[in-house]
Design a protein around this motif. Sequence first.
Motif, PDB file in Angstrom:
ATOM      1  N   LEU A 164     -83.188  11.944 -18.909  1.00  6.81           N
ATOM      2  CA  LEU A 164     -84.633  12.097 -18.694  1.00  6.81           C
ATOM      3  C   LEU A 164     -85.327  10.772 -18.416  1.00  6.81           C
ATOM      4  CD1 LEU A 164     -85.529  14.618 -21.551  1.00  6.81           C
ATOM      5  CD2 LEU A 164     -85.069  15.141 -19.155  1.00  6.81           C
ATOM      6  N   ARG A 165     -84.564   9.723 -18.172  1.00  4.19           N
ATOM      7  CA  ARG A 165     -85.157   8.396 -18.083  1.00  4.19           C
ATOM      8  C   ARG A 165     -86.203   8.287 -16.976  1.00  4.19           C
ATOM      9  NH1 ARG A 165     -80.944   3.639 -18.123  1.00  4.19           N
ATOM     10  NH2 ARG A 165     -80.149   4.897 -16.396  1.00  4.19           N
ATOM     11  N   SER A 166     -85.918   8.827 -15.796  1.00  7.02           N
ATOM     12  CA  SER A 166     -86.882   8.714 -14.703  1.00  7.02           C
ATOM     13  C   SER A 166     -88.142   9.523 -14.991  1.00  7.02           C
ATOM     14  CB  SER A 166     -86.243   9.183 -13.392  1.00  7.02           C
ATOM     15  OG  SER A 166     -85.810  10.527 -13.506  1.00  7.02           O
ATOM     16  N   VAL A 167     -87.992  10.712 -15.612  1.00  4.24           N
ATOM     17  CA  VAL A 167     -89.158  11.526 -15.957  1.00  4.24           C
ATOM     18  C   VAL A 167     -89.986  10.830 -17.030  1.00  4.24           C
ATOM     19  CG1 VAL A 167     -89.909  13.766 -16.840  1.00  4.24           C
ATOM     20  CG2 VAL A 167     -87.920  13.615 -15.342  1.00  4.24           C
ATOM     21  N   ILE A 168     -89.327  10.258 -18.022  1.00  2.00           N
ATOM     22  CA  ILE A 168     -90.037   9.534 -19.079  1.00  2.00           C
ATOM     23  C   ILE A 168     -90.815   8.367 -18.492  1.00  2.00           C
ATOM     24  CG2 ILE A 168     -89.719   8.106 -21.138  1.00  2.00           C
ATOM     25  CD1 ILE A 168     -87.352   9.876 -21.885  1.00  2.00           C
ATOM     26  N   GLY A 169     -90.188   7.650 -17.562  1.00  2.00           N
ATOM     27  CA  GLY A 169     -90.875   6.519 -16.945  1.00  2.00           C
ATOM     28  C   GLY A 169     -92.112   6.930 -16.172  1.00  2.00           C
ATOM     29  N   LEU A 170     -92.011   8.033 -15.428  1.00  2.00           N
ATOM     30  CA  LEU A 170     -93.166   8.496 -14.655  1.00  2.00           C
ATOM     31  C   LEU A 170     -94.302   8.949 -15.572  1.00  2.00           C
ATOM     32  CD1 LEU A 170     -94.503   9.296 -11.994  1.00  2.00           C
ATOM     33  CD2 LEU A 170     -93.313  11.499 -12.147  1.00  2.00           C
ATOM     34  N   LEU A 171     -93.980   9.723 -16.600  1.00  2.00           N
ATOM     35  CA  LEU A 171     -95.017  10.197 -17.517  1.00  2.00           C
ATOM     36  C   LEU A 171     -95.622   9.056 -18.329  1.00  2.00           C
ATOM     37  CD1 LEU A 171     -93.512  13.558 -18.815  1.00  2.00           C
ATOM     38  CD2 LEU A 171     -95.269  13.203 -17.084  1.00  2.00           C
ATOM     39  N   LEU A 172     -94.821   8.035 -18.605  1.00  2.00           N
ATOM     40  CA  LEU A 172     -95.356   6.871 -19.308  1.00  2.00           C
ATOM     41  C   LEU A 172     -96.400   6.158 -18.459  1.00  2.00           C
ATOM     42  CD1 LEU A 172     -95.369   4.893 -21.673  1.00  2.00           C
ATOM     43  CD2 LEU A 172     -93.398   3.747 -20.640  1.00  2.00           C
ATOM     44  N   LEU A 173     -96.120   5.995 -17.175  1.00  3.60           N
ATOM     45  CA  LEU A 173     -97.088   5.355 -16.284  1.00  3.60           C
ATOM     46  C   LEU A 173     -98.355   6.187 -16.165  1.00  3.60           C
ATOM     47  CD1 LEU A 173     -97.861   3.157 -14.278  1.00  3.60           C
ATOM     48  CD2 LEU A 173     -96.659   4.447 -12.500  1.00  3.60           C
ATOM     49  N   VAL A 174     -98.194   7.502 -16.035  1.00  2.58           N
ATOM     50  CA  VAL A 174     -99.362   8.384 -15.940  1.00  2.58           C
ATOM     51  C   VAL A 174    -100.215   8.292 -17.202  1.00  2.58           C
ATOM     52  CG1 VAL A 174    -100.095  10.794 -15.794  1.00  2.58           C
ATOM     53  CG2 VAL A 174     -98.272   9.959 -14.311  1.00  2.58           C
ATOM     54  N   LEU A 211    -102.498  -3.769 -10.720  1.00  4.29           N
ATOM     55  CA  LEU A 211    -101.542  -4.768 -11.197  1.00  4.29           C
ATOM     56  C   LEU A 211    -100.604  -4.171 -12.245  1.00  4.29           C
ATOM     57  CD1 LEU A 211    -100.589  -7.709 -11.224  1.00  4.29           C
ATOM     58  CD2 LEU A 211    -102.327  -8.181 -12.957  1.00  4.29           C
ATOM     59  N   LEU A 212    -101.155  -3.364 -13.155  1.00  2.03           N
ATOM     60  CA  LEU A 212    -100.339  -2.719 -14.174  1.00  2.03           C
ATOM     61  C   LEU A 212     -99.302  -1.802 -13.543  1.00  2.03           C
ATOM     62  CD1 LEU A 212     -99.711  -1.866 -17.127  1.00  2.03           C
ATOM     63  CD2 LEU A 212    -101.521  -0.158 -16.889  1.00  2.03           C
ATOM     64  N   SER A 213     -99.714  -1.021 -12.558  1.00  2.00           N
ATOM     65  CA  SER A 213     -98.780  -0.107 -11.893  1.00  2.00           C
ATOM     66  C   SER A 213     -97.687  -0.863 -11.151  1.00  2.00           C
ATOM     67  CB  SER A 213     -99.547   0.806 -10.923  1.00  2.00           C
ATOM     68  OG  SER A 213    -100.538   1.546 -11.598  1.00  2.00           O
ATOM     69  N   ALA A 214     -98.069  -1.945 -10.460  1.00  2.00           N
ATOM     70  CA  ALA A 214     -97.079  -2.715  -9.718  1.00  2.00           C
ATOM     71  C   ALA A 214     -96.055  -3.357 -10.649  1.00  2.00           C
ATOM     72  CB  ALA A 214     -97.779  -3.785  -8.873  1.00  2.00           C
ATOM     73  N   THR A 221     -89.351  -1.033 -13.949  1.00  2.00           N
ATOM     74  CA  THR A 221     -88.561   0.188 -14.179  1.00  2.00           C
ATOM     75  C   THR A 221     -87.941   0.711 -12.898  1.00  2.00           C
ATOM     76  OG1 THR A 221     -90.550   1.551 -13.886  1.00  2.00           O
ATOM     77  CG2 THR A 221     -90.021   0.819 -16.121  1.00  2.00           C
ATOM     78  N   ARG A 222     -87.808  -0.131 -11.874  1.00  2.00           N
ATOM     79  CA  ARG A 222     -87.272   0.324 -10.599  1.00  2.00           C
ATOM     80  C   ARG A 222     -85.834   0.795 -10.736  1.00  2.00           C
ATOM     81  NH1 ARG A 222     -88.017  -3.822  -5.851  1.00  2.00           N
ATOM     82  NH2 ARG A 222     -87.018  -5.104  -7.463  1.00  2.00           N
ATOM     83  N   SER A 223     -85.086   0.224 -11.640  1.00  2.00           N
ATOM     84  CA  SER A 223     -83.677   0.602 -11.802  1.00  2.00           C
ATOM     85  C   SER A 223     -83.520   1.940 -12.516  1.00  2.00           C
ATOM     86  CB  SER A 223     -82.935  -0.474 -12.603  1.00  2.00           C
ATOM     87  OG  SER A 223     -83.501  -0.623 -13.897  1.00  2.00           O
ATOM     88  N   TRP A 224     -84.578   2.460 -13.137  1.00  2.00           N
ATOM     89  CA  TRP A 224     -84.461   3.722 -13.860  1.00  2.00           C
ATOM     90  C   TRP A 224     -84.105   4.883 -12.963  1.00  2.00           C
ATOM     91  CZ3 TRP A 224     -88.537   4.270 -18.316  1.00  2.00           C
ATOM     92  CH2 TRP A 224     -88.406   3.175 -19.173  1.00  2.00           C
ATOM     93  N   SER A 225     -84.659   4.878 -11.733  1.00  2.00           N
ATOM     94  CA  SER A 225     -84.444   6.004 -10.828  1.00  2.00           C
ATOM     95  C   SER A 225     -83.142   5.889 -10.056  1.00  2.00           C
ATOM     96  CB  SER A 225     -85.604   6.106  -9.827  1.00  2.00           C
ATOM     97  OG  SER A 225     -85.722   4.904  -9.098  1.00  2.00           O
TER      98      SER A 225
END
Length: 315
Positions: free
Chosen positions: A233-243, A300-303, A309-313
């Motif tokens: 679930l790493r990629s999903v966790i990363g996306l929801l964390l950013l949101v 800036l935070l998003s970038a 976390t680019r390696s997560w996906s």
Amino acid sequence: MALLTPSRRPAAVSKEPVPRTPPRRRGTGARKQFTAWLFLVPALLIFGLFAWWPIARSLLLSFQKTNLVEPAVWIGLDNFRALFDDPLLGTAVGNTLFFVALGLLIGFPAPLVLAAVMSTVRRGAGVYRFLVYLPVVIPPVVAILLWKWFYDPGSGLFNNALGKVGLGPYSWLESSDSAMLSLVLEATWAGMGGAVLIYLAAMVGIPGELYEAAEMDGAGIWRRIWHVMLPQLRSVIGLLLLVQLINTVQVFTEPYVFTGGGPENSTLTVLLLIFRYAFQDGEYGQAAALSFLMVLALALLSAVYLRATRSWSTS
């Protein structure tokens, strides 16, 4: 002269005409690109009108002094100077970061834990999913007013329930020590339904063989969650964390309806300060300047987050 054996006989040449690929017409690719742009232009115009134009107009307004009725006066960086001279700016930024920290500590793991528990339920799973998602359907202001009654120090649900076990009463919203925590609890309850359903949908795609292999190796429930479920679930966790980071930084409804920024500005957030500048003080230039700074901070935070976390996906 040697005779040809059957295995060495030359293959018969077919006399049927070989179909030829029709020549590509000139301009076909350009015509397709033109058609694609023809369908795309209306969407780009609408997006630019309602997304990019307000940002550009806000940037221009941050360098002006205006009441939105009389002609604007160009004042350069005066709005930014007045903004940084305001002591409430530091208070609002600190309160916003405190809300973000509490939201990550309480509101981020709660949907994941609840989804992990619900994934093991077989009977009545649809009912539980409906109940979890129900707070998302309730209008935000209605939900906040409901929780405001829950927090009431006299007849509120929470104090009445705690009073039966000898605790309380507590001034949930009237105390600067507990007001922000009270806002985070309501925001977590109201917004975690969507995240729970996303986690549940992602958990369905995890191959069952991974759990079976881990169980055969003697892994318990917590080791299977840590070594099997969470990596998948790493990629999903990363996306929801950013949101969640973006949403919590932009918190406005909860402090505005619950406390109005009080008590003693303990729940004053950046967006609420922007609201005060524009609609209470009439300082539209300062409001636009703070809005633009907030956009830059979120970009800036998003970038930084996406790069980290680019390696997560890909892993």
